[in-house]
Design an enzyme around this catalytic site. Structure first.
Site, short mmCIF file in Angstrom:
data_model
loop_
_atom_site.label_atom_id
_atom_site.label_comp_id
_atom_site.label_asym_id
_atom_site.label_seq_id
_atom_site.Cartn_x
_atom_site.Cartn_y
_atom_site.Cartn_z
N HIS A 17 53.25 35.93 66.95
CA HIS A 17 51.80 36.05 66.79
C HIS A 17 51.46 36.21 65.31
O HIS A 17 50.53 35.60 64.80
CB HIS A 17 51.27 37.31 67.49
N LYS A 41 47.05 38.88 83.99
CA LYS A 41 48.12 39.76 83.49
C LYS A 41 47.74 41.22 83.64
O LYS A 41 46.56 41.57 83.48
CB LYS A 41 48.37 39.48 82.00
N SER A 128 55.62 38.23 74.30
CA SER A 128 55.44 39.67 74.53
C SER A 128 56.20 40.09 75.79
O SER A 128 56.77 41.18 75.84
CB SER A 128 53.96 40.00 74.71
O1 PNS Z 1 47.88 35.75 75.12
P1 PNS Z 1 47.21 35.14 76.33
O2 PNS Z 1 47.42 36.01 77.56
O3 PNS Z 1 47.60 33.71 76.55
O4 PNS Z 1 45.63 35.15 75.99
C1 PNS Z 1 44.70 34.63 76.90
C2 PNS Z 1 43.26 34.97 76.49
C3 PNS Z 1 43.06 36.47 76.47
C4 PNS Z 1 43.00 34.37 75.13
C5 PNS Z 1 42.35 34.28 77.56
O5 PNS Z 1 42.70 34.73 78.84
C6 PNS Z 1 40.87 34.52 77.29
O6 PNS Z 1 40.30 33.85 76.46
N1 PNS Z 1 40.30 35.49 78.01
C7 PNS Z 1 38.89 35.82 77.87
C8 PNS Z 1 38.11 35.33 79.10
C9 PNS Z 1 37.82 33.84 78.97
O7 PNS Z 1 37.10 33.40 78.09
N2 PNS Z 1 38.41 33.06 79.89
C10 PNS Z 1 38.20 31.64 79.94
C11 PNS Z 1 39.15 30.89 79.05
S1 PNS Z 1 39.31 29.30 79.69
#
Ligand code: PNS
Length: 163
Positions: A17, A41, A128
Site C-alpha cells: 500500500h 470484509k 493485509s
Molecule cells: O482494500 P479494499 O478492501 O479492496 O478496499 C475496498 C474499498 C473500501 C475501496 C471499497 O469497498 C469502497 O470503495 N467502499 C466504499 C463503498 C463504495 O463506494 N462501494 C462501491 C464501490 S463499487
C-alpha cells in the site's frame, strides 16, 4: 489542484500500500488516503485504528492526508473535489474486482477517473490478509509492513486471540 483518493481497507497498511501511496503522491498535488468500508470484509482494526496506523506511516509525505469514510467512495470524491481514484493492481486476480468497482464508480460519478498503478514486483504477493494470517500463527511478518506498526499488529492479534 489535482486531488486523488487512495481508498482501501488498509487492515492493516502494508508496504505494498505504502509503495502505491508514495507513487500517487508524486503524481498528484494532494492525495487523501481513505479508509473505506468494504461490505464483504470483517476488519481486525477499527476504522479509527487503521487511520492512526496510516498517519504514522505517511508522516514524511507533505501532500498526503488520511481520512475515513462510511459512505460511497464517489460521494466522498464529489464532496472533496477529487478527480482521481488511485488503486494498486497486483495480479490478474485483482483485475476483475477492481475493474467492476472502477466501472461502477464511473457510472455513479463520471467526473472521477480510476487510475491503476501496477504493483512493484517485490510486493506482488503481499496483502493485509496474508499479514494477519502470518501474525496470527506467531510468524515473522515484519518484512511486510512498515517497521513502526509491527508491535501494534502483534498486540492487536494477541488481544483478538483472547476473545
Ligand atoms: O482494500 P479494499 O478492501 O479492496 O478496499 C475496498 C474499498 C473500501 C475501496 C471499497 O469497498 C469502497 O470503495 N467502499 C466504499 C463503498 C463504495 O463506494 N462501494 C462501491 C464501490 S463499487
Amino acid at each position: 489542484m489535482r486531488i486523488a483518493l487512495c481508498p482501501g481497507s488498509f487492515d492493516p497498511v502494508t508496504l505494498g500500500h505504502l509503495d502505491i501511496i508514495h507513487r500517487a503522491a508524486g503524481m498528484f498535488d494532494q492525495v487523501v488516503v481513505l479508509v473505506g468500508t468494504n461490505a464483504s470484509k470483517k476488519p481486525l482494526f477499527t476504522s479509527r485504528e487503521r487511520v492512526g496506523l496510516l498517519r504514522r506511516t505517511i508522516r514524511d509525505l507533505p501532500n498526503v492526508t488520511v481520512d475515513s469514510y462510511d459512505g460511497l467512495l464517489v460521494d466522498y470524491a464529489r464532496a472533496h473535489r477529487a478527480t482521481a481514484i488511485v488503486k494498486g493492481l497486483r495480479a490478474m486476480s485483482d483485475f476483475e474486482y477492481e475493474f467492476q468497482m472502477a466501472l461502477t464508480n464511473r457510472k455513479l460519478y463520471p467526473e472521477v477517473e480510476t487510475v491503476f498503478l501496477t504493483s512493484t514486483a517485490e510486493y506482488m504477493y503481499l496483502s493485509s490478509s496474508l499479514v494477519k494470517q502470518v501474525a496470527s500463527f506467531g510468524g515473522d511478518f515484519s518484512a511486510f509492513v512498515p517497521a513502526d506498526i509491527v508491535e501494534d499488529i502483534r498486540k492487536k492479534i494477541r488481544k483478538d486471540d483472547k476473545k
